[in-house]
Enzyme design. Structure first.
Site, PDB file in Angstrom:
ATOM      1  N   THR A   1      -4.294  12.921   6.669  1.00  0.00           N
ATOM      2  CA  THR A   1      -2.861  13.028   6.960  1.00  0.00           C
ATOM      3  C   THR A   1      -2.639  14.139   7.976  1.00  0.00           C
ATOM      4  O   THR A   1      -1.946  13.960   8.998  1.00  0.00           O
ATOM      5  CB  THR A   1      -2.054  13.308   5.665  1.00  0.00           C
ATOM      6  OG1 THR A   1      -2.414  12.323   4.698  1.00  0.00           O
ATOM      7  CG2 THR A   1      -0.566  13.280   5.913  1.00  0.00           C
TER       8      THR A   1
ATOM      9  N   LYS B   1       5.519   2.486   8.168  1.00  0.00           N
ATOM     10  CA  LYS B   1       4.387   3.348   8.532  1.00  0.00           C
ATOM     11  C   LYS B   1       3.158   2.475   8.837  1.00  0.00           C
ATOM     12  O   LYS B   1       2.502   2.635   9.866  1.00  0.00           O
ATOM     13  CB  LYS B   1       4.089   4.298   7.365  1.00  0.00           C
ATOM     14  CG  LYS B   1       3.103   5.387   7.668  1.00  0.00           C
ATOM     15  CD  LYS B   1       2.843   6.238   6.427  1.00  0.00           C
ATOM     16  CE  LYS B   1       4.109   6.905   5.910  1.00  0.00           C
ATOM     17  NZ  LYS B   1       3.818   7.814   4.782  1.00  0.00           N
TER      18      LYS B   1
ATOM     19  N   ASN C   1      -1.743  19.587   0.414  1.00  0.00           N
ATOM     20  CA  ASN C   1      -2.857  18.965   1.137  1.00  0.00           C
ATOM     21  C   ASN C   1      -2.552  18.864   2.636  1.00  0.00           C
ATOM     22  O   ASN C   1      -3.320  19.337   3.480  1.00  0.00           O
ATOM     23  CB  ASN C   1      -3.161  17.587   0.519  1.00  0.00           C
ATOM     24  CG  ASN C   1      -4.218  16.835   1.306  1.00  0.00           C
ATOM     25  OD1 ASN C   1      -3.906  16.212   2.315  1.00  0.00           O
ATOM     26  ND2 ASN C   1      -5.473  16.917   0.895  1.00  0.00           N
TER      27      ASN C   1
ATOM     28  N   SER D   1      -6.929   5.586   4.417  1.00  0.00           N
ATOM     29  CA  SER D   1      -6.941   4.812   3.167  1.00  0.00           C
ATOM     30  C   SER D   1      -7.369   3.369   3.459  1.00  0.00           C
ATOM     31  O   SER D   1      -8.130   2.764   2.702  1.00  0.00           O
ATOM     32  CB  SER D   1      -5.550   4.774   2.532  1.00  0.00           C
ATOM     33  OG  SER D   1      -5.354   5.879   1.691  1.00  0.00           O
TER      34      SER D   1
ATOM     35  N   LYS E   1       5.073   1.987  -3.241  1.00  0.00           N
ATOM     36  CA  LYS E   1       5.077   3.389  -3.673  1.00  0.00           C
ATOM     37  C   LYS E   1       5.302   3.447  -5.158  1.00  0.00           C
ATOM     38  O   LYS E   1       5.986   2.588  -5.724  1.00  0.00           O
ATOM     39  CB  LYS E   1       6.207   4.157  -2.977  1.00  0.00           C
ATOM     40  CG  LYS E   1       6.007   5.645  -2.957  1.00  0.00           C
ATOM     41  CD  LYS E   1       4.982   6.002  -1.906  1.00  0.00           C
ATOM     42  CE  LYS E   1       4.928   7.477  -1.622  1.00  0.00           C
ATOM     43  NZ  LYS E   1       4.335   7.718  -0.306  1.00  0.00           N
TER      44      LYS E   1
ATOM     45  N   LYS F   1       0.857  -1.194   0.000  1.00  0.00           N
ATOM     46  CA  LYS F   1       0.000   0.000   0.000  1.00  0.00           C
ATOM     47  C   LYS F   1       0.883   1.231   0.000  1.00  0.00           C
ATOM     48  O   LYS F   1       1.862   1.292   0.729  1.00  0.00           O
ATOM     49  CB  LYS F   1      -0.854  -0.023   1.280  1.00  0.00           C
ATOM     50  CG  LYS F   1      -1.776   1.170   1.448  1.00  0.00           C
ATOM     51  CD  LYS F   1      -3.159   0.863   0.945  1.00  0.00           C
ATOM     52  CE  LYS F   1      -4.020   2.101   0.781  1.00  0.00           C
ATOM     53  NZ  LYS F   1      -3.692   2.919  -0.409  1.00  0.00           N
TER      54      LYS F   1
HETATM   55  N1  GLU Z   1       0.995   8.935   0.139  1.00  0.00           N
HETATM   56  C1  GLU Z   1       0.553   8.830   1.484  1.00  0.00           C
HETATM   57  C2  GLU Z   1       1.697   8.420   2.381  1.00  0.00           C
HETATM   58  O1  GLU Z   1       2.847   8.639   2.066  1.00  0.00           O
HETATM   59  C3  GLU Z   1      -0.689   7.957   1.636  1.00  0.00           C
HETATM   60  C4  GLU Z   1      -0.533   6.535   1.243  1.00  0.00           C
HETATM   61  C5  GLU Z   1      -1.853   5.747   1.235  1.00  0.00           C
HETATM   62  O2  GLU Z   1      -2.854   6.308   1.613  1.00  0.00           O
HETATM   63  O3  GLU Z   1      -1.817   4.600   0.835  1.00  0.00           O
HETATM   64  O4  GLU Z   1       1.503   7.933   3.459  1.00  0.00           O
END
Ligand code: GLU
Length: 414
Positions: free
Chosen positions: A190, A94, A221, A348, A106, A70
């Site tokens: 976030t 994370k 954002n 998410s 990613k 993810k």
């Molecule tokens: N791009 C965001 C992050 O770096 C969200 C990733 C997601 O929601 O999967 O955490």
């Protein structure tokens, strides 16, 4: 790029530090230091002027021991393979620190979205998703927004995948608009998660949030919504910046007014009488600093000049390992990216769960669940940092590496 600023090398270094503290099996450490799978795609896009441009994109899947991978997709001229690999590693940890059943992934496309027309942006988004379609899916790898990608882009990507699969595939991507399976609260998640961790840190350090001075680097954002939420919590936002520079008012900046100024002029610059550089904003006499832009902004060159007592990393990778050492020595609490900005991926996860159930929650429900997850993750990390006398980043890595390592062993991989 020097090795010290290469995010992939930095991510590997961060793993080494936590692995040593944990006495981690060297084979597991070696596995965690590389992504399991990386796909590089080069694909054509027909531009508005009739030419065809070839773009390069990446998708890195770091580790799927605890669940599907993810993580977001970034559109930026500075995207590199090493950056995407590092960002996918950070996603694993994370998800681990907040306890989600996901590994890290990613993606990114090296492009300048500001120079693309809406039609070009849509064609690019669809072409990239089609090119990576074999390795993504609701039970394989679930992308999301990241730097310069939006709910609209997520919708185009979901639609492209649904066409390929010949059925609606809402669960393939998160951060979508509400009408096509998005979740209430995702857009603010976030920043909201970051604000929750700041609340906890301030409690531990006995800092009164009423009137606490805050500077926010990055007004996208995460940064712009964090400014609003922290203002609501009684903090005083004294400086904000974006890619063009910063603006500072020691008596406070109204978040809505600076947002309106940015919408009108394209930048926060010029909002207050004192404009300042993007790096100067980091060294102001403030209580809380929120880096909410890109990597490597707090380095050994400026870490000693930081006066804030709390740094909450809304961005991914804003602090280098050398800077971490200086900040720890100076008693600055760094709430690491993998904790401070984990609210985004947490909601998410809620979005994906709602898609799989086809049953949707109220915004209040989402925010309450998010609060619980963030408070719990902060407490676990803080306890680990106390117990082992390590900084919060190392502690957060220890919490999540422990979890991934257990899954790797239980599955019999090592
Ligand atoms: N791009 C965001 C992050 O770096 C969200 C990733 C997601 O929601 O999967 O955490």
């Amino acid at each position: 790029m020097s090795t010290t600023l290469n995010p992939f090398k930095i991510a590997q270094q961060q793993i080494s530090v936590a692995a040593e503290k944990l006495g981690l099996d060297p084979s597991i450490e070696a596995m965690l230091k590389e992504p399991q799978r990386v796909l590089i795609v080069n694909f054509p896009v027909k531009m508005d002027d009739g030419t065809t441009k070839i773009f390069t994109g990446y998708r890195s899947q770091h580790n799927d021991a605890v669940g599907p991978t993810k993580g977001g997709i970034r559109f930026h001229p500075g995207v590199t393979l090493d950056e995407v690999k590092a960002l996918s590693m950070w996603m694993t940890f994370k998800c681990g620190v907040v306890g989600l059943p996901y590994g890290g992934g990613k993606g990114g496309i090296c492009c300048n979205p500001k120079e693309l027309s809406p039609r070009e942006l849509e064609t690019l988004s669809r072409a990239y998703f089609s090119a990576i379609s074999q390795i993504v899916g609701p039970d394989k790898d679930i992308p999301a927004p990241d730097v310069y990608t939006t709910p609209q882009i997520m919708s185009w990507m979901m639609d492209e995948f649904s066409k390929i699969k010949q059925s609606n595939q809402f669960g393939v991507i998160t951060g979508k608009p509400l009408i096509v399976g998005g979740s209430l609260g995702r857009n603010e998640a976030t920043a909201r998660g970051c604000a929750f961790t700041i609340k906890k840190a301030a409690q531990e350090l006995e800092i009164d949030l009423k009137g606490a001075k805050v500077a926010i680097q990055g007004f996208g954002n995460a940064g712009s919504i964090a400014a609003r939420l922290l203002d609501d919590m009684g903090c005083q936002i004294v400086a904000v910046s974006d890619s063009r520079g910063g603006t500072y008012n020691p008596n406070g900046i109204h978040p809505h007014a600076v947002q309106a100024h940015k919408e009108q002029t394209g930048s926060v610059c010029g909002f207050c009488q004192n404009d300042m550089g993007n790096d100067e904003i980091l060294e102001l006499d403030i209580d809380i600093l929120v880096p909410a832009a890109l990597e490597n902004v707090i380095t050994e060159a400026n870490a000693a000049n930081i006066k804030a007592r709390i740094i909450a990393e809304a961005a991914n990778g804003p602090t280098t390992p050398e800077a971490d050492k200086i900040l720890f020595k100076n008693g600055v609490m760094v709430i690491p990216d993998i904790l401070a900005n984990a609210g985004g991926v947490t909601v998410s996860y809620f979005e994906w769960v709602q898609n799989l159930m086809n049953y949707y929650w109220s915004e209040e429900e989402v925010n309450l669940k998010l609060e619980k997850v963030m408070f719990n993750a902060f407490d676990k990390t803080y306890d680990m940092s106390r117990k082992h006398h390590v900084d919060m980043r190392t502690a957060a890595y220890m919490v999540s590496i422990d979890r991934v390592a257990e899954a790797i062993k239980t599955r019999g991989w090592i």
